[in-house]
Design a protein around this motif. Structure first.
Motif, mmCIF file in Angstrom:
data_model
loop_
_atom_site.group_PDB
_atom_site.id
_atom_site.type_symbol
_atom_site.label_atom_id
_atom_site.label_comp_id
_atom_site.label_asym_id
_atom_site.label_seq_id
_atom_site.Cartn_x
_atom_site.Cartn_y
_atom_site.Cartn_z
ATOM 1 N N LEU A 19 0.785 -1.340 -0.019
ATOM 2 C CA LEU A 19 0.050 -0.049 0.010
ATOM 3 C C LEU A 19 0.722 1.170 0.031
ATOM 4 N N LEU A 20 1.999 1.271 0.681
ATOM 5 C CA LEU A 20 3.045 2.461 0.549
ATOM 6 C C LEU A 20 3.528 2.606 -0.785
ATOM 7 N N LEU A 21 3.741 1.568 -1.622
ATOM 8 C CA LEU A 21 4.258 1.829 -2.945
ATOM 9 C C LEU A 21 2.909 2.231 -3.798
ATOM 10 N N THR A 26 7.489 6.823 -3.068
ATOM 11 C CA THR A 26 8.479 6.474 -2.024
ATOM 12 C C THR A 26 9.512 4.990 -2.316
ATOM 13 N N ASP A 27 10.472 5.110 -2.025
ATOM 14 C CA ASP A 27 11.082 3.948 -1.984
ATOM 15 C C ASP A 27 10.941 3.211 -0.720
ATOM 16 N N VAL A 28 10.755 2.051 -0.747
ATOM 17 C CA VAL A 28 10.706 1.226 0.871
ATOM 18 C C VAL A 28 12.017 0.263 1.094
ATOM 19 N N VAL A 29 12.409 0.554 2.290
ATOM 20 C CA VAL A 29 13.436 -0.388 2.798
ATOM 21 C C VAL A 29 12.665 -1.424 3.842
ATOM 22 N N VAL A 30 12.788 -2.607 3.478
ATOM 23 C CA VAL A 30 12.162 -3.445 4.478
ATOM 24 C C VAL A 30 13.451 -4.197 5.436
ATOM 25 N N PHE A 31 13.300 -4.048 6.665
ATOM 26 C CA PHE A 31 14.330 -4.603 7.498
ATOM 27 C C PHE A 31 13.669 -5.608 8.352
ATOM 28 N N ASP A 32 14.004 -6.583 8.265
ATOM 29 C CA ASP A 32 13.269 -7.933 9.197
ATOM 30 C C ASP A 32 14.283 -9.276 9.247
ATOM 31 N N ALA A 33 14.197 -10.072 10.069
ATOM 32 C CA ALA A 33 14.816 -11.277 10.095
ATOM 33 C C ALA A 33 14.811 -12.257 9.025
ATOM 34 N N SER A 34 13.755 -12.074 8.161
ATOM 35 C CA SER A 34 13.577 -12.936 7.210
ATOM 36 C C SER A 34 12.889 -12.403 6.034
ATOM 37 N N GLN A 35 13.018 -12.510 4.839
ATOM 38 C CA GLN A 35 12.259 -11.811 3.711
ATOM 39 C C GLN A 35 10.948 -12.194 3.532
ATOM 40 N N PRO A 36 9.921 -11.555 3.464
ATOM 41 C CA PRO A 36 8.629 -12.151 3.119
ATOM 42 C C PRO A 36 8.457 -12.934 1.930
ATOM 43 N N ARG A 37 7.518 -13.986 2.014
ATOM 44 C CA ARG A 37 7.372 -14.771 0.994
ATOM 45 C C ARG A 37 6.654 -14.041 -0.378
ATOM 46 N N SER A 38 5.755 -12.881 0.127
ATOM 47 C CA SER A 38 5.093 -12.204 -0.904
ATOM 48 C C SER A 38 5.861 -10.906 -1.157
ATOM 49 N N PHE A 39 7.191 -10.742 -1.375
ATOM 50 C CA PHE A 39 7.763 -9.514 -1.300
ATOM 51 C C PHE A 39 7.612 -8.790 -2.773
#
Length: 306
Positions: A19-21, A26-39
């Motif tokens: 929804l941000l996109l 904006t560009d989006v930087v996702v910080f987390d321990a694992s990458q989402p399956r639906s990236f």
């Protein structure tokens, strides 16, 4: 513009990224321990793998960032930790994040607090909790959320960095883990579809403010775009729904028979937790929240298709 979403691989974060996109340039930087399956398949999105703790290089992470959205929590209600553990795992890293963001000139920090836990029992009469009500958390999850709220206000004082605190109610819907400790509606829909035993604690009178995931993330965008700086917003539907109502609606909407069993009520469950969302409604772009029966049908269709 660049937006950093901490916890962007989780239930709320995954829905928020898309929804941000769609809503903001904006560009989006996702910080987390694992990458989402639906990236998202979008060149404007970048994933940074890391754990949210005191050893994280928040200075490097927040360089060149305009907006920080902090969704991370290493604990959830119902999985109690001691207060010192909550301090070390959630509060102290959050303070380090906020200080780095302010030092790097981040324009705004948005923190996802908990409307369901920070108010505790409220007035005891089931009156919807307003943002100005006293904060009396009954568990360590709510305790750490209150401390992080106060830390954010303190760190941003006398700086150019604005903040917003969002006290979210109980989100549910597609993308939520039906095997996790959160998400009553999601869990009950999944268990019913798979003919698993459904356990209800108490007589089903416990009442919560449930919000469908699409409405929850739209609410976050609304507050970010139209809400006041340096302010706090409740985000929910403002409507109380009992566990009994949820069970009856699932039984009415799904053809599968629910295998229902009851256990004694739990002392950690606040009898009634509903949010006063008048402040949010004044800036909301949502004309109609997804009603319970429709949200249950959408969640069931998601599980049937996955």
């Amino acid at each position: 513009m660049k937006t950093l979403v901490l916890g962007g691989s989780g239930f709320i974060g995954s829905a928020l990224n898309a929804l941000l996109l769609e809503s903001i340039d904006t560009d989006v930087v996702v910080f987390d321990a694992s990458q989402p399956r639906s990236f998202p398949d979008d060149a404007r999105v970048r994933f940074v793998k890391g754990f949210f703790d005191s050893g994280t290089d928040f200075d490097q992470l927040t360089k060149g960032v305009d907006v920080v959205i902090h969704l991370v929590s290493t604990s959830v209600p119902g999985t109690e930790q001691d207060a010192l553990r909550e301090m070390n795992r959630n509060v102290i890293p959050s303070i380090a994040l906020f200080e780095a963001a302010v030092a790097n000139g981040v324009r705004r920090i948005v923190f996802m607090s908990s409307g369901g836990t920070v108010y505790g029992k409220g007035d005891g009469n089931g009156t919807p909790n307003a943002e100005t009500d006293p904060l009396r958390p009954m568990n360590t999850y709510g305790f750490q959320k209150v401390m992080i709220e106060n830390a954010l206000r303190f760190v941003c004082r006398n700086s150019a960095t604005e903040y917003q605190i969002i006290r979210l109610s109980n989100p549910y819907g597609p993308g939520q883990n039906p095997h996790g400790p959160l998400g009553l509606i999601t869990k009950l829909v999944y268990q019913t579809l798979h003919h698993e035993q459904v356990t209800i604690y108490g007589d089903g009178s416990v009442t919560r403010d449930f919000i469908y995931i699409d409405d929850a993330v739209q609410g976050i965008i609304d507050i970010l775009r139209h809400g006041n700086a340096n302010d706090t917003y409740n985000l929910g539907t403002g409507v109380g729904v009992s566990v009994r109502d949820v069970v009856e609606t699932i039984q009415r909407e799904l053809p599968e028979r629910m295998l229902l069993t009851h256990q004694p009520g739990r002392p950690v469950d606040v009898p009634v937790s509903v949010l006063d969302v008048g402040k949010y409604r004044a800036i909301s772009t949502i004309a109609r929240f997804v009603p319970l029966d429709e949200g249950i049908r959408r969640t069931a269709r998601f599980f049937e298709g996955h």
